[in-house]
Design a protein around this motif. Structure first.
Motif, PDB file in Angstrom:
ATOM      1  N   UNK A   1      -6.738  11.295  19.192  1.00 33.94           N
ATOM      2  CA  UNK A   1      -8.143  10.937  19.024  1.00 33.94           C
ATOM      3  C   UNK A   1      -8.759  11.617  17.804  1.00 33.94           C
ATOM      4  N   UNK A   2      -8.244  12.796  17.461  1.00 38.52           N
ATOM      5  CA  UNK A   2      -8.801  13.542  16.347  1.00 38.52           C
ATOM      6  C   UNK A   2      -9.987  14.369  16.778  1.00 38.52           C
ATOM      7  N   UNK A   3     -10.293  15.382  15.997  1.00 39.35           N
ATOM      8  CA  UNK A   3     -11.413  16.265  16.298  1.00 39.35           C
ATOM      9  C   UNK A   3     -12.722  15.585  15.913  1.00 39.35           C
ATOM     10  N   UNK A   4     -13.801  15.962  16.608  1.00 41.34           N
ATOM     11  CA  UNK A   4     -15.122  15.445  16.250  1.00 41.34           C
ATOM     12  C   UNK A   4     -15.437  15.947  14.841  1.00 41.34           C
ATOM     13  N   UNK A   5     -15.769  15.063  13.888  1.00 41.83           N
ATOM     14  CA  UNK A   5     -16.014  15.487  12.508  1.00 41.83           C
ATOM     15  C   UNK A   5     -17.076  16.586  12.424  1.00 41.83           C
ATOM     16  N   UNK A   6     -16.867  17.547  11.491  1.00 43.17           N
ATOM     17  CA  UNK A   6     -17.823  18.644  11.292  1.00 43.17           C
ATOM     18  C   UNK A   6     -19.184  18.080  10.902  1.00 43.17           C
ATOM     19  N   UNK A   7     -20.223  18.587  11.532  1.00 43.85           N
ATOM     20  CA  UNK A   7     -21.573  18.123  11.238  1.00 43.85           C
ATOM     21  C   UNK A   7     -21.987  16.926  12.057  1.00 43.85           C
ATOM     22  N   UNK A   8     -21.005  16.273  12.686  1.00 41.69           N
ATOM     23  CA  UNK A   8     -21.346  15.120  13.525  1.00 41.69           C
ATOM     24  C   UNK A   8     -21.849  15.608  14.881  1.00 41.69           C
ATOM     25  N   UNK A   9     -22.713  14.869  15.525  1.00 35.65           N
ATOM     26  CA  UNK A   9     -23.213  15.288  16.835  1.00 35.65           C
ATOM     27  C   UNK A   9     -22.089  15.333  17.858  1.00 35.65           C
ATOM     28  N   UNK A  10     -22.161  16.293  18.764  1.00 38.17           N
ATOM     29  CA  UNK A  10     -21.153  16.405  19.823  1.00 38.17           C
ATOM     30  C   UNK A  10     -21.237  15.181  20.718  1.00 38.17           C
ATOM     31  N   UNK A  11     -20.177  14.888  21.442  1.00 43.90           N
ATOM     32  CA  UNK A  11     -20.206  13.734  22.345  1.00 43.90           C
ATOM     33  C   UNK A  11     -21.410  13.794  23.266  1.00 43.90           C
ATOM     34  N   UNK A  12     -22.122  12.711  23.363  1.00 39.77           N
ATOM     35  CA  UNK A  12     -23.355  12.672  24.153  1.00 39.77           C
ATOM     36  C   UNK A  12     -23.076  12.858  25.630  1.00 39.77           C
ATOM     37  N   UNK A  13     -23.965  13.587  26.291  1.00 39.45           N
ATOM     38  CA  UNK A  13     -23.860  13.703  27.748  1.00 39.45           C
ATOM     39  C   UNK A  13     -24.532  12.522  28.419  1.00 39.45           C
ATOM     40  N   UNK A  14     -25.150  11.659  27.593  1.00 39.21           N
ATOM     41  CA  UNK A  14     -25.762  10.443  28.117  1.00 39.21           C
ATOM     42  C   UNK A  14     -25.268   9.232  27.315  1.00 39.21           C
ATOM     43  N   UNK A  15     -23.957   8.935  27.412  1.00 36.64           N
ATOM     44  CA  UNK A  15     -23.395   7.840  26.622  1.00 36.64           C
ATOM     45  C   UNK A  15     -23.881   6.484  27.114  1.00 36.64           C
ATOM     46  N   UNK A  16     -23.729   5.521  26.231  1.00 32.87           N
ATOM     47  CA  UNK A  16     -24.110   4.159  26.598  1.00 32.87           C
ATOM     48  C   UNK A  16     -22.930   3.434  27.232  1.00 32.87           C
TER      49      UNK A  16
END
Length: 495
Positions: free
Chosen positions: A461-476
């Motif tokens: 999956x790869x790491x969440x890009x630096x500076x990008x928001x962390x995975x939302x706790x309220x996803x759609x």
């Protein structure tokens, strides 16, 4: 004196949990059980006996140690049916004692006898001594469970041709066995007897077994069964079962194959034990398999004050889910507000090896069009697996690519039914792949497989890009409706 807030018919997992829940809410409750002792099918012929037999078989056969000491290793050289029964009786006595104590301390009344409806709110109880009692309930819960399906063309005799209840009473362990039915019960007993070195053949008209389980898990499980020389005749139907003069049994399959065996276990389905309830007097009707239709959220039947829970309402027919169904039904029945149950619950199959699963399968992910990634860990990759001598065992995690959340956990192998609860908690608490990557697991443990599988998925999956928001706790994510975050609730309340 015979009027109750809740009448519970049956003292299995659903009935006992419902009765105790209602009693804890201060309601007057009676449990009607027609068996000699409380506990229902779960304690006396189903869940507890089969799992006790499994544990006894694995212990006495030395199954768990054969990875080190070879396939010929046995703890007890000659294992008898009496060896299996001895431990079973001790376990059952304990379960009944605990249950009776729970009823006593919660002031749950208990009547032994056969219950049937007179009117929608009145039941007749026929006791063993011939006495008849009438009880009236503001609400009634039917938790009568199921019994083995016994078709006319199978010549049951309780010795060489048996159902899953009669199997617990056999006098000798067979050298060979044919199991008709590759459902949960059939597969559990087939693999238990295989672990006792009985030559087992499983026959089922369906081309695949355990179709509700993730396909990759079933494939791994099937490989393990075939590797120890179990015969799986799937997509084939047993047309005729015949007892032979020499004491053996002949099974004729629709493909022309004929199998001669010491014993036949017929485990192709169960039917609801509703035929003696006089349902018509209550305005109810069961389906062709004796099951009752209910509202899946409240467990009410078409008659609002009559509820049903447990195996009598059908899938998933688990002791664990039956308990929760009974609890929810009891709360609704007595007017208590109940929390909505978690959407995902664990499913455990106590075969050899165990299978346990929670959440969505890979096939369901594909059907719903959800982009996903999987992480795989094999028990032999863990140090604990080597210590235990495990040569097999697989843990599979399924993550959403969009939210990185865990959506499915599937395990086959030693301790699967215990290990699954880690994944269940993360799944229901909406955890992401980062939980497994960033958290510490005890070493050495089989639970380490979660970190291995998490890393396996994370690498793809790869790491969440630096500076990008962390995975939302309220996803759609359309799968699960997100609740409002607690801190948002506080702010709203402050306004």
């Amino acid at each position: 004196m015979n009027e109750y807030d809740l009448i519970v018919v049956g003292s299995g997992p659903a009935g006992r949990r419902a009765a105790i829940q209602a009693a804890k809410l201060g309601k007057k409750v009676v449990v009607i059980e027609q068996g000699r002792r409380v506990g229902g099918v779960s304690v006396h012929t189903g869940t507890i006996p089969s799992k006790t037999m499994r544990e006894t078989a694995l212990n006495l056969s030395g199954w768990r140690e054969r990875g080190f000491y070879g396939k010929a290793y046995r703890v007890k050289e000659e294992i008898s049916a009496e060896d299996l029964r001895r431990r079973l009786l001790i376990t059952l006595d304990h379960e009944v004692e605990v249950l009776e104590h729970q009823f006593s301390r919660n002031r749950v009344h208990h009547l032994r006898g056969k219950a049937s409806f007179l009117t929608p709110d009145t039941m007749q109880v026929l006791k063993d001594d011939g006495e008849t009692l009438h009880v009236i309930g503001k609400s009634i819960l039917l938790a009568v469970g199921t019994r083995p399906f016994r078709p006319d063309y199978i010549p049951f005799d309780g010795k060489t041709v048996v159902d899953s209840d009669e199997l617990l009473e056999i006098q000798d362990l067979p050298r060979s066995m044919v199991v008709i039915g590759a459902g949960v019960i059939g597969i559990e007993y087939a693999t238990i007897f295989s672990a006792l070195d009985t030559a087992v053949t499983v026959i089922d008209p369906k081309p695949n077994m355990l179709e509700f389980i993730d396909k990759e898990i079933v494939e791994d499980f099937t490989y393990q069964l075939r590797d120890r020389n179990m015969k799986l005749l799937l997509g084939q139907k047993a047309e005729k079962v015949e007892r032979l003069p020499d004491g053996k049994v002949s099974v004729q399959v629709d493909t022309g194959r004929r199998i001669v065996t010491d014993m036949v276990l017929f485990a192709a389905g169960r039917i609801g034990a509703t035929d003696t309830l006089n349902l018509a007097a209550a305005g109810l009707e069961a389906d062709s398999r004796g099951r009752l239709k209910v509202n899946p959220e409240t467990f009410q039947t078409m008659v609002p004050h009559i509820f049903a829970a447990g195996d009598v309402v059908g899938f998933p027919s688990l002791a664990s889910t039956s308990m929760e169904q009974g609890r929810i039904a009891a709360r609704v029945a007595v007017g208590a507000i109940g929390m909505e149950p978690q959407k995902y619950f664990p499913y455990g199959i106590y075969a050899v090896p165990e299978i346990s699963t929670c959440g969505l399968t890979e096939e369901e992910m594909k059907e719903r069009g959800i982009p996903y990634e999987c992480g795989i860990a094999r028990f032999r990759e863990t140090s604990r697996g080597h210590i235990m001598g495990l040569e097999s065992g697989l843990l599979k995690l399924i993550f959403s690519l969009k939210t990185r959340r865990l959506l499915g956990v599937h395990i086959v192998g030693e301790g699967a039914t215990e290990l699954v609860h880690i994944g269940q908690a993360v799944l229901n608490l909406k955890g992401t792949v980062e939980y497994f990557v960033e958290n510490t697991f005890n070493y050495p443990t089989l639970a380490e497989a979660y970190k291995i599988a998490g890393l396996d998925a994370w690498n793809r999956m790869g790491e969440v890009p630096t500076g990008a928001p962390a995975p939302s706790t309220q996803p759609s994510d359309p799968l699960v409706a997100e609740a409002v975050a607690p801190d948002t609730q506080k702010k709203s309340a402050g306004k």
